[in-house]
Design an enzyme around this catalytic site. Structure first.
Site, PDB file in Angstrom:
ATOM      1  N   LYS A  12       0.834  -1.219   0.000  1.00  0.00           N
ATOM      2  CA  LYS A  12       0.000   0.000   0.000  1.00  0.00           C
ATOM      3  C   LYS A  12       0.866   1.267   0.000  1.00  0.00           C
ATOM      4  O   LYS A  12       0.641   2.183  -0.798  1.00  0.00           O
ATOM      5  CB  LYS A  12      -0.919  -0.025   1.231  1.00  0.00           C
ATOM      6  CG  LYS A  12      -1.659   1.262   1.508  1.00  0.00           C
ATOM      7  CD  LYS A  12      -2.735   1.061   2.545  1.00  0.00           C
ATOM      8  CE  LYS A  12      -2.270   1.220   3.971  1.00  0.00           C
ATOM      9  NZ  LYS A  12      -1.971   2.591   4.410  1.00  0.00           N
ATOM     10  N   ARG A  68       3.039   5.828  -3.197  1.00  0.00           N
ATOM     11  CA  ARG A  68       4.210   6.604  -3.625  1.00  0.00           C
ATOM     12  C   ARG A  68       4.445   6.465  -5.116  1.00  0.00           C
ATOM     13  O   ARG A  68       4.719   7.451  -5.808  1.00  0.00           O
ATOM     14  CB  ARG A  68       5.450   6.144  -2.832  1.00  0.00           C
ATOM     15  CG  ARG A  68       5.441   6.694  -1.403  1.00  0.00           C
ATOM     16  CD  ARG A  68       6.390   5.922  -0.506  1.00  0.00           C
ATOM     17  NE  ARG A  68       6.460   6.477   0.831  1.00  0.00           N
ATOM     18  CZ  ARG A  68       5.527   6.320   1.785  1.00  0.00           C
ATOM     19  NH1 ARG A  68       4.438   5.633   1.525  1.00  0.00           N
ATOM     20  NH2 ARG A  68       5.694   6.854   2.991  1.00  0.00           N
ATOM     21  N   ARG A  78      -8.235  13.504  11.937  1.00  0.00           N
ATOM     22  CA  ARG A  78      -6.823  13.152  12.163  1.00  0.00           C
ATOM     23  C   ARG A  78      -5.932  14.397  12.123  1.00  0.00           C
ATOM     24  O   ARG A  78      -6.212  15.337  11.395  1.00  0.00           O
ATOM     25  CB  ARG A  78      -6.407  12.096  11.145  1.00  0.00           C
ATOM     26  CG  ARG A  78      -7.254  10.844  11.380  1.00  0.00           C
ATOM     27  CD  ARG A  78      -6.895   9.720  10.494  1.00  0.00           C
ATOM     28  NE  ARG A  78      -5.573   9.199  10.764  1.00  0.00           N
ATOM     29  CZ  ARG A  78      -5.040   8.197  10.072  1.00  0.00           C
ATOM     30  NH1 ARG A  78      -5.714   7.643   9.090  1.00  0.00           N
ATOM     31  NH2 ARG A  78      -3.832   7.759  10.361  1.00  0.00           N
ATOM     32  N   ASP A 131       1.666  -0.364  11.986  1.00  0.00           N
ATOM     33  CA  ASP A 131       0.330  -0.781  11.532  1.00  0.00           C
ATOM     34  C   ASP A 131      -0.059  -2.179  12.027  1.00  0.00           C
ATOM     35  O   ASP A 131      -1.159  -2.649  11.731  1.00  0.00           O
ATOM     36  CB  ASP A 131       0.274  -0.769   9.995  1.00  0.00           C
ATOM     37  CG  ASP A 131       0.274   0.650   9.453  1.00  0.00           C
ATOM     38  OD1 ASP A 131      -0.100   1.575  10.198  1.00  0.00           O
ATOM     39  OD2 ASP A 131       0.646   0.834   8.277  1.00  0.00           O
ATOM     40  N   LYS A 188      -4.512   6.892  14.545  1.00  0.00           N
ATOM     41  CA  LYS A 188      -4.677   6.150  13.290  1.00  0.00           C
ATOM     42  C   LYS A 188      -6.146   6.216  12.854  1.00  0.00           C
ATOM     43  O   LYS A 188      -6.879   7.082  13.283  1.00  0.00           O
ATOM     44  CB  LYS A 188      -4.191   4.706  13.477  1.00  0.00           C
ATOM     45  CG  LYS A 188      -2.686   4.612  13.750  1.00  0.00           C
ATOM     46  CD  LYS A 188      -1.902   5.111  12.557  1.00  0.00           C
ATOM     47  CE  LYS A 188      -0.412   5.134  12.800  1.00  0.00           C
ATOM     48  NZ  LYS A 188       0.331   5.734  11.686  1.00  0.00           N
ATOM     49  N   ARG A 215      -6.535   3.332  18.083  1.00  0.00           N
ATOM     50  CA  ARG A 215      -6.394   1.866  18.073  1.00  0.00           C
ATOM     51  C   ARG A 215      -6.116   1.276  19.457  1.00  0.00           C
ATOM     52  O   ARG A 215      -6.324   0.077  19.655  1.00  0.00           O
ATOM     53  CB  ARG A 215      -5.309   1.445  17.080  1.00  0.00           C
ATOM     54  CG  ARG A 215      -5.812   1.495  15.653  1.00  0.00           C
ATOM     55  CD  ARG A 215      -4.853   0.889  14.664  1.00  0.00           C
ATOM     56  NE  ARG A 215      -5.463   0.938  13.338  1.00  0.00           N
ATOM     57  CZ  ARG A 215      -4.786   0.995  12.199  1.00  0.00           C
ATOM     58  NH1 ARG A 215      -3.467   1.000  12.214  1.00  0.00           N
ATOM     59  NH2 ARG A 215      -5.425   1.024  11.054  1.00  0.00           N
ATOM     60  N   ARG A 250      -7.873  -2.373   9.551  1.00  0.00           N
ATOM     61  CA  ARG A 250      -6.990  -3.327  10.241  1.00  0.00           C
ATOM     62  C   ARG A 250      -7.674  -3.954  11.451  1.00  0.00           C
ATOM     63  O   ARG A 250      -7.399  -5.091  11.808  1.00  0.00           O
ATOM     64  CB  ARG A 250      -5.685  -2.648  10.637  1.00  0.00           C
ATOM     65  CG  ARG A 250      -4.913  -2.142   9.414  1.00  0.00           C
ATOM     66  CD  ARG A 250      -3.464  -1.877   9.703  1.00  0.00           C
ATOM     67  NE  ARG A 250      -2.872  -1.051   8.673  1.00  0.00           N
ATOM     68  CZ  ARG A 250      -2.483  -1.494   7.473  1.00  0.00           C
ATOM     69  NH1 ARG A 250      -2.607  -2.767   7.163  1.00  0.00           N
ATOM     70  NH2 ARG A 250      -1.970  -0.663   6.590  1.00  0.00           N
TER      71      ARG A 250
HETATM   72  C1  S3P Z   1       2.315   5.135   6.010  1.00  0.00           C
HETATM   73  C2  S3P Z   1       2.864   5.512   7.193  1.00  0.00           C
HETATM   74  C3  S3P Z   1       2.317   5.157   8.516  1.00  0.00           C
HETATM   75  C4  S3P Z   1       1.279   4.067   8.419  1.00  0.00           C
HETATM   76  C5  S3P Z   1       0.351   4.200   7.252  1.00  0.00           C
HETATM   77  C6  S3P Z   1       1.109   4.295   5.945  1.00  0.00           C
HETATM   78  C7  S3P Z   1       2.963   5.566   4.755  1.00  0.00           C
HETATM   79  O1  S3P Z   1       1.761   6.298   9.118  1.00  0.00           O
HETATM   80  O2  S3P Z   1       0.528   4.003   9.612  1.00  0.00           O
HETATM   81  O3  S3P Z   1      -0.540   3.107   7.170  1.00  0.00           O
HETATM   82  O4  S3P Z   1       2.662   4.992   3.688  1.00  0.00           O
HETATM   83  O5  S3P Z   1       3.800   6.466   4.818  1.00  0.00           O
HETATM   84  P1  S3P Z   1       2.694   7.344   9.924  1.00  0.00           P
HETATM   85  O6  S3P Z   1       3.813   7.641   9.040  1.00  0.00           O
HETATM   86  O7  S3P Z   1       1.888   8.555  10.195  1.00  0.00           O
HETATM   87  O8  S3P Z   1       3.068   6.622  11.191  1.00  0.00           O
END
Ligand code: S3P
Length: 437
Positions: free
Chosen positions: A25, A30, A125, A322, A349, A353, A394
């Site tokens: 993901k 990205r 958030r 995660d 999150k 959580r 999740r």
């Molecule tokens: C992610 C970073 C994480 C993660 C999210 C995906 C990412 O969050 O919890 O599911 O793709 O950069 P944080 O960077 O805020 O911890």
């Protein structure tokens, strides 16, 4: 609007099989965004097609980016760092914090005026963790109460952003990635210091595309402004270790199970869950190690063995940020009391959580103690019953898997939210032999 469904899971014979998962993901987000910022056409295979990555693609369309999806092959026509078209409507990032935070950085770099918004959940958030440093860089961004919607005003093409030396208040790859993207359009070198080892996919992928990004000291990232266009991508993404974690724990919970998951991303900033499951007694082996565009990849083989409780704190928390919902379920079937500390970030999150996981596990009979920065779970106390996903993908998948080893069946209401990140969850579990309804 997705069709609502419940998931109901009961004990099963051993899980066995050899499977391959959809793309990661974080890397899918990205790859789509960075391909849009590149010049030329990118081809990305094994792209994750799910709720949150659709949100990213829809926003790119609204910014004038052309892309084409055929199965899991995504083709993107890059527009360059300053090529986005100003959108006419607010950009809807759905439930995806990765989308809104990374896009804020990319749109700040491009100087495109826009409004970034999302679901009711996303609006809760914290966004001040990106808006404060973006403002320090000279980005004209406003937000009510530090949350979405975020409004970015236009910035003249010949005015660069201000380079800065900045310490992130939390170890967050989303925040780091947002600032790295903005720093590509700054007037000098930006240095970002992070308090822990958050996932470094952005650094690796942008470097492979020609950006000058270096990590000189641990957790200090030096980003130079872009002097030539980013090169397009041509790659097949590895499978998602965060999705693999559900199936690995599923196998770990059922005695006699043995599974192999092929071509999973093994970036060390993501493998905390493998270390912790190993400490709990699961027999985990990595085979066929190789590299995809600077990302370590391999096959994970897990053979079930009795689990014992574990303590998780410090940097390991960041390396498996995660995976706490699924770790909590593994802990329910481990011998002893599992302790999680230094994990307050879990409260920010898709849901809080810590609080929601503790209250839902209590509904299933589990003895848990909640703390501000974590929780303790007493193994061997889960009885079964009904619980709710609370709009968190999740939580939906983790709670459902508790049914694999519970004395009575486990039913999770509103489980359709799992389509946000892992639409293949149920078919993949069935392939391994689990009985899921
Ligand atoms: C992610 C970073 C994480 C993660 C999210 C995906 C990412 O969050 O919890 O599911 O793709 O950069 P944080 O960077 O805020 O911890």
């Amino acid at each position: 609007m997705q069709t609502a469904f419940d998931l109901s899971v009961s004990t099963t014979s051993p899980l066995t099989g050899d499977i391959c998962l959809p793309g990661d993901k974080s890397l899918s987000h990205r790859a789509a965004l960075f391909a849009a910022l590149a010049e030329g056409t990118s081809t990305i295979d094994r792209f994750l097609v799910s709720g949150v990555t659709r949100a990213m693609l829809n926003v790119l369309t609204a910014c004038g980016v052309e892309w084409h999806l055929e199965g899991a092959r995504l083709t993107v026509c890059g527009k360059g760092l300053r090529g986005f078209t100003p959108p006419t409507e607010p950009l809807c990032c759905g439930n995806s914090a990765t989308t809104i935070r990374m896009l804020a950085g990319a749109l700040a770099a491009s100087g495109t005026p826009c409004v970034l918004d999302g679901s009711t959940g996303l609006r809760k958030r914290p966004m001040n963790r990106i808006t404060d440093p973006l403002r320090e860089m000279g980005v004209p961004v406003t937000s009510p109460n530090g949350c979405a919607p975020l409004t970015l005003a236009a910035r003249a093409a010949d005015v660069p952003l201000r380079a800065m030396d900045y310490t992130l208040p939390v170890a967050s790859a989303q925040v780091k990635s947002c600032l790295i993207l903005a720093a590509l359009a700054a007037d000098g070198v930006t240095t970002l210091h992070e308090p822990g080892p958050s996932r470094d996919h952005t650094e690796r992928m942008l470097s492979a595309m020609g950006a000058d990004i270096r990590t000189n000291k641990p957790h200090a990232i030096r980003v130079a402004p872009l002097t030539r266009p980013l090169a397009p991508l041509n790659l097949e993404l590895p499978g998602d270790i965060s999705s693999a974690a559900f199936l690995l724990v599923a196998a770990a919970l059922v005695p006699g199970s043995s599974v192999r998951i092929r071509d999973v991303g093994l970036n060390p900033t993501r493998t905390g869950i493998l270390d912790v499951l190993g400490q709990m007694g699961a027999d985990i082996r990595i085979e066929n190690r190789h590299d995809i565009l600077g990302e370590p990849v391999g096959d994970i083989r897990l053979t079930a063995a009795p689990l014992k409780a574990v303590s998780v704190s410090g940097d390991t928390v960041v390396r498996m940020i995660d995976e706490f919902p699924i770790l909590a379920v593994a802990a329910c079937f481990a011998y002893g009391v599992t302790d999680v500390r230094d994990a307050e970030e879990l409260r920010y999150k898709e849901t809080d959580r810590i609080s929601v996981m503790c209250s839902e596990l209590k509904k299933l009979g589990v003895r848990v103690e909640e703390r501000r920065d974590g929780f303790s779970i007493h193994g061997g106390t889960l009885a079964g019953g009904a619980c709710d996903a609370h709009g968190d993908h999740r939580l939906a998948m983790s709670l459902a898997l508790a049914g694999l080893a519970s004395p009575a069946r486990v039913t999770v209401h509103h489980a359709e939210v799992l389509n946000e990140s892992f639409p293949d969850f149920v078919p993949q579990l069935r392939t391994l032999g689990a009985s899921v309804h």
